[in-house]
Design a protein around this motif. Sequence first.
Motif, PDB file in Angstrom:
ATOM      1  N   ARG A 176      11.064   2.864 -13.980  1.00 48.33           N
ATOM      2  CA  ARG A 176      10.213   2.064 -13.113  1.00 48.33           C
ATOM      3  C   ARG A 176       9.808   0.812 -13.865  1.00 48.33           C
ATOM      4  O   ARG A 176       9.753   0.791 -15.077  1.00 48.33           O
ATOM      5  CB  ARG A 176       8.971   2.850 -12.730  1.00 48.33           C
ATOM      6  CG  ARG A 176       9.310   4.147 -12.051  1.00 48.33           C
ATOM      7  CD  ARG A 176       8.136   5.067 -12.037  1.00 48.33           C
ATOM      8  NE  ARG A 176       7.740   5.446 -13.362  1.00 48.33           N
ATOM      9  CZ  ARG A 176       6.535   5.902 -13.641  1.00 48.33           C
ATOM     10  NH1 ARG A 176       5.635   5.995 -12.705  1.00 48.33           N
ATOM     11  NH2 ARG A 176       6.231   6.246 -14.862  1.00 48.33           N
ATOM     12  N   SER A 196       5.444   1.090 -11.695  1.00 45.46           N
ATOM     13  CA  SER A 196       5.725   1.410 -10.296  1.00 45.46           C
ATOM     14  C   SER A 196       7.034   0.747  -9.943  1.00 45.46           C
ATOM     15  O   SER A 196       7.503  -0.144 -10.644  1.00 45.46           O
ATOM     16  CB  SER A 196       4.622   0.885  -9.398  1.00 45.46           C
ATOM     17  OG  SER A 196       4.533  -0.513  -9.547  1.00 45.46           O
ATOM     18  N   PHE A 209       4.617   9.291 -10.443  1.00 47.01           N
ATOM     19  CA  PHE A 209       3.614   8.285 -10.129  1.00 47.01           C
ATOM     20  C   PHE A 209       2.812   7.879 -11.342  1.00 47.01           C
ATOM     21  O   PHE A 209       1.918   7.087 -11.237  1.00 47.01           O
ATOM     22  CB  PHE A 209       2.633   8.844  -9.091  1.00 47.01           C
ATOM     23  CG  PHE A 209       3.257   9.105  -7.756  1.00 47.01           C
ATOM     24  CD1 PHE A 209       2.689   9.979  -6.886  1.00 47.01           C
ATOM     25  CD2 PHE A 209       4.413   8.459  -7.387  1.00 47.01           C
ATOM     26  CE1 PHE A 209       3.249  10.210  -5.648  1.00 47.01           C
ATOM     27  CE2 PHE A 209       4.993   8.684  -6.153  1.00 47.01           C
ATOM     28  CZ  PHE A 209       4.397   9.572  -5.280  1.00 47.01           C
ATOM     29  N   PRO A 231       1.934   5.367  -7.015  1.00 50.85           N
ATOM     30  CA  PRO A 231       2.134   4.614  -8.254  1.00 50.85           C
ATOM     31  C   PRO A 231       1.218   3.401  -8.354  1.00 50.85           C
ATOM     32  O   PRO A 231       0.901   2.762  -7.365  1.00 50.85           O
ATOM     33  CB  PRO A 231       3.597   4.155  -8.190  1.00 50.85           C
ATOM     34  CG  PRO A 231       4.189   4.771  -7.031  1.00 50.85           C
ATOM     35  CD  PRO A 231       3.182   5.519  -6.253  1.00 50.85           C
ATOM     36  N   TYR A 250       0.102   1.495  -5.079  1.00 50.17           N
ATOM     37  CA  TYR A 250       1.170   0.985  -4.233  1.00 50.17           C
ATOM     38  C   TYR A 250       0.841   1.131  -2.759  1.00 50.17           C
ATOM     39  O   TYR A 250       1.280   0.362  -1.927  1.00 50.17           O
ATOM     40  CB  TYR A 250       2.447   1.773  -4.563  1.00 50.17           C
ATOM     41  CG  TYR A 250       3.693   1.210  -3.983  1.00 50.17           C
ATOM     42  CD1 TYR A 250       4.345   1.858  -2.957  1.00 50.17           C
ATOM     43  CD2 TYR A 250       4.220   0.022  -4.463  1.00 50.17           C
ATOM     44  CE1 TYR A 250       5.505   1.344  -2.431  1.00 50.17           C
ATOM     45  CE2 TYR A 250       5.377  -0.494  -3.938  1.00 50.17           C
ATOM     46  CZ  TYR A 250       6.019   0.169  -2.926  1.00 50.17           C
ATOM     47  OH  TYR A 250       7.166  -0.339  -2.401  1.00 50.17           O
TER      48      TYR A 250
END
Lengths: 648, 95
Positions: A176, A196, A209, A231, A250
């Motif tokens: 990520r 994220s 997450f 996330p 998010y």
Amino acid sequence: MEIVYVYTRKRSEFGRPCSFSDRPAKVNVDIPPDPSMASGFILRDPVDSYVQHTSDMSEHEVNTERVEVESRGVNHVEGGWPKDINPQEVEQTIRFRKKVEKDENYINTITHLGTLMEHCVKQNNAINIYEEYFEEEEMAEAEDEPPSAKTINVISKLTSFFNVLLSKRDPNVTKRTATHLSWHPDTRKKLAVAYSSLEFQKNMKDMSFDSYIWDLENPNKPELVLKPSSPLVTLEYNPKDSHVLVGGCYNGQMAYWDTRKGGLPVEVSTVEVSHRDPVYGAIWLQSKTGTECFSASTDGQVLWWDVRKLSEPTEALVLDITRKGLLENALGAVSLEFEPTMPTKFMVGTEQGIVIACNRKAKTPPEKITSTYSSHHGPVYALARNPFYPKIFLTVGDWTARIWSEEHKESAIMWTKYHLSYLTDGCWSTVRPAVFFTTRSDGTLDVWDFLFKQKDPSLSLKVCDEPLSSLRLQDNGCVVGCGSKLGTVTLLEISSGLCTLQRNEKTLANAMFERETKREKILEARHRELRLKERARSEGQDTEVEEKPAESPREVLNRTRREFFEVIEMELQRRAQAETQHLRGKVPGVGRTGNRSRDSLPRGRGRGSASAFQVKDRAGEEVAAAQREESQLPKDREEEEEEEKDAT
Amino acid sequence: AEVEETLKRIQAHKGVIATIVINAEGIPIRTTLDNSTTVQYAGLLHQLTMKARSTVRDIDPQNDLTFLRIRSKKHEIMVAPDKEYLLIVIQNPSE
């Protein structure tokens, strides 16, 4: 050809014990060679064979398991005592000691060692062998050192190879982006990173997450794992209380952690009143309680929260620049900026490329938006005020980074050239007012020092191959952390030349900013004047031609060129007339006047002077020829045209 | 008695903070510091001296460690090793 051996036994004899006996060898099958089969083969002559007098070596690969090292403490307990003596018992230890002291060997040894030791002790007392001479001469000339930066740490995990630099990577399989970094306000040894995946609808099921707090001393394992429900896109330490962090998720929620309480958020805002899009910016505010923060998101809202009560925001603002407060017109916010020295003002960078400056304390919501700056062609990814001159701020977006002055809303006062890749993040240096950092989507970190060089970054470092997504400078200005798309956070130490304040730097930077602001103001005023004049002119004349709102540069060029030549021609004519009168008395065939320029057709205004001479020659020639009909001059003209053709 | 005298003399020098005598097993025989610190010093320096000695001998088997000095920011630790005992003196060099 099958070779079969048959072994028979009566059924009634099954199960009987076997009795083995020796027998001489007997040939069962004998297959003689069949010469007729040799025709199926070709005799090989010559045969190549090689011999090498070296030792046979073979190559093997070994992949050793990665060793995980962990720091542990050791409790040092007294040991070494012989079995019968209990170290806790004072009597026994004393007795033991006394016994040892009676030993003759002991006495001799100690006397001998004692003299040796005394010698060294006296030595130490006599002269300080490590004395530091010339201590005052440490005034280093830092200006001569070329700017550089070196990587001190790379935060990652899951490496297959082991660098000299320790790796600090995202310990999950699905990589990520490290979207936001925040340094610990006090110790500088801790870094909170929000991870994220910002790709639209690319969330994979097994993507975790978590976001991490890393301790720089231990780059293999995060110090604390933060587990939000969605996330985190952004994460910030509270500058007043270093145990508290706020994160924007998010899914639009806000969450607040206390590191003393572990990895789960202490409180999460309710979904209904939170943002509807990822929260791209979350910043703590200066307040007496130290618990206020505000957040911005691409759904067009800026919400203020008190972290003690995250169930609803304390205040909300819709980023509608038409000042009507309609959510439909609102612009999505991508970056947020707040300067603790100006607590009522803040700035928001939007997806549409507009920077909105807002005043929190305005009475009515429409008045909250004080001004807008149309800055970039794309989202404004970063927004930062210069810590020394708060009126100057930096915006980073699309392919450039621009510096703005608050007073001047029309255009930036300074900007970088258009790069080949997107600029993703930027920030000012905390120690030098003229230095700022930007990251690009080709993995490069640029350090700009515009008192040194204005066209190019003074230092450009390729940090990694994947795009860099976030950048954060530590408060001391020497260490910068940048996060990449695959989750790697790299820490770089900047050379001291770029992070120590130079002499007069503040005044020079100030002077530069003022100069640029003035220049823009003057240019703008001029532009406005011209526009007004043109408008007045076209309104006065009743022409069918509409007022051209914007002439293309080509047209402007052509028009200017035409006007220029008209002026030149008039001048030439006047002068030619004077010349011919002068030339009447001269011998014909004199060399030409004016320079011979190798340029062919006039191109651009810069070549105006050369072309003027050519034109002058030609005009002069034509006029002279017409008046005197000299045979020499037409030939000269032909020559000139030939030369022109050659030049073309 | 001679031992006493020697140690007292060393302790009396300018800048000397502490004197420790430990045996081959790391047990402090004689010390002028408190027990816990002594034990710490004994254990750590014993190991270090062994390592230093083995290093010297690895490089040249005929060689042997005669003295070990560790100068740190705050003071200097001097270790005089022997086959069976170790004499450690902590001194604050002239400043």
